[in-house]
Design an enzyme around this catalytic site. Sequence first.
Site, short mmCIF file in Angstrom:
data_model
loop_
_atom_site.label_atom_id
_atom_site.label_comp_id
_atom_site.label_asym_id
_atom_site.label_seq_id
_atom_site.Cartn_x
_atom_site.Cartn_y
_atom_site.Cartn_z
CG ASP A 1 4.46 -3.51 -1.51
OD1 ASP A 1 3.32 -3.20 -1.91
OD2 ASP A 1 4.99 -2.98 -0.52
CD GLU B 1 7.03 2.14 -3.34
OE1 GLU B 1 6.62 3.21 -2.89
OE2 GLU B 1 6.35 1.09 -3.34
CD GLU C 1 1.08 -5.89 1.48
OE1 GLU C 1 -0.06 -5.47 1.26
OE2 GLU C 1 1.35 -6.64 2.47
CG HIS D 1 -5.84 -0.68 4.40
ND1 HIS D 1 -5.06 0.43 4.55
CD2 HIS D 1 -5.27 -1.42 3.42
CE1 HIS D 1 -4.06 0.39 3.69
NE2 HIS D 1 -4.16 -0.73 2.99
NE ARG E 1 -4.19 -9.77 2.31
CZ ARG E 1 -5.05 -10.70 1.94
NH1 ARG E 1 -5.36 -11.67 2.79
NH2 ARG E 1 -5.61 -10.68 0.75
CG HIS F 1 -9.87 -0.65 2.94
ND1 HIS F 1 -10.37 -1.79 2.36
CD2 HIS F 1 -8.78 -0.31 2.20
CE1 HIS F 1 -9.63 -2.14 1.33
NE2 HIS F 1 -8.65 -1.25 1.20
#
Length: 377
Positions: free
Chosen positions: A102, A124, A138, A215, A217, A248
């Site tokens: 994604d 996937e 995503e 990490h 968004r 990250h």
Amino acid sequence: MSEKKPINILAVFGTRPDAVKMAPVVQDLRKFPDKVALSVAVSGQHREMLDQVLDVFDIKPDFDLQIMREKQSLASITCRCLEGLEKVFEEVNPKMVLAQGDTTTTFAASLAAFYHKIPFGHVEAGLRTDNKYNPFPEEMNRRLTTVLGDLHFAPTEMARRNLLKDGIPDEKIYVTGNTVIDALLTVAKKQYKFDDSEIENAFDKGSRVILVTAHRRENWGEPIQSICEAIATIVKRHPDVKVVFPVHKNPIVREVVYPALEGVNRVYLTEPPDYVPFVHMMKRSYLILTDSGGVQEEAPSLGKPVLILRETTERPEAVEAGSARLIGTKKKDIVAEVESLLASRTQYDRMSEVKSPFGDGSAARRIREAIFEYFKI
């Protein structure tokens, strides 16, 4: 009568999770050079972390789009991927394009394939939260990729049902398991010692280690601050607990995590490890706190309970099976959920002994067989 030429297939990926999950597919297809001429193009969306995985699985890209720019926008990532793939398609003339998951690279690859009327295989496929902006971007990346796809490799039966609900014909869907388990089991069975003695000591037998990753968004800012405050509270209350937190590289994450946790006793802040040491961090941890989709898939195969630091998950199979819990990012909820597992061995064992719903390590073979069936080779 002349023999058939191998079919040109192009595999495209950009981030470290992409590379981990595509590596088994690349390796399997390359066992059949008489049937497939496989090329690999990387966007470089996660430059350093991507290169680490390519080395582990001995994959040398044929094309590198080198799209990374400082503080790049999603629009610029998409545009540079499309423009870079245009040139790659001209050279390779692929009969199928493969990408996984994604990421923005994956969506751009499916769109580029559509523009050139090239069949697209989505590894996937079928993950859903049914929330347009969570996770962002995503959820829409994978939905748009589904619309553009021709072969849909669903990791689970639930993902297959999602695709059917979206109107994808059943004959275009293959339930394969998740390729991340193929990669994970290969790496996890090898002996490993951490180069960093401090990290090696953190995983000594006298401590219960909580591995943390955060990490995404949607967790930037206040949610990560809350996660850090919960971690500090947990280690203060439980002297036998240590926390290993690979931070990250995104400065938006670091500017919160380091001020909150640097110097806190028994909290180890590390650079993001390569794939192999990270697998062994998971393997040797007691439980895992994460907002990572990939870790939600990997940890159950290693017998590690997962507490998911998100409001939604596109991988509800682990939650339904009982190996993971969706707990959000509020400090009080994180502390309560962690302490319940620290206090109750029965609860812990119930989660850790659940069979992984994400596959048996043969997903890449099933994907390759589906591609061969599609091309009748």
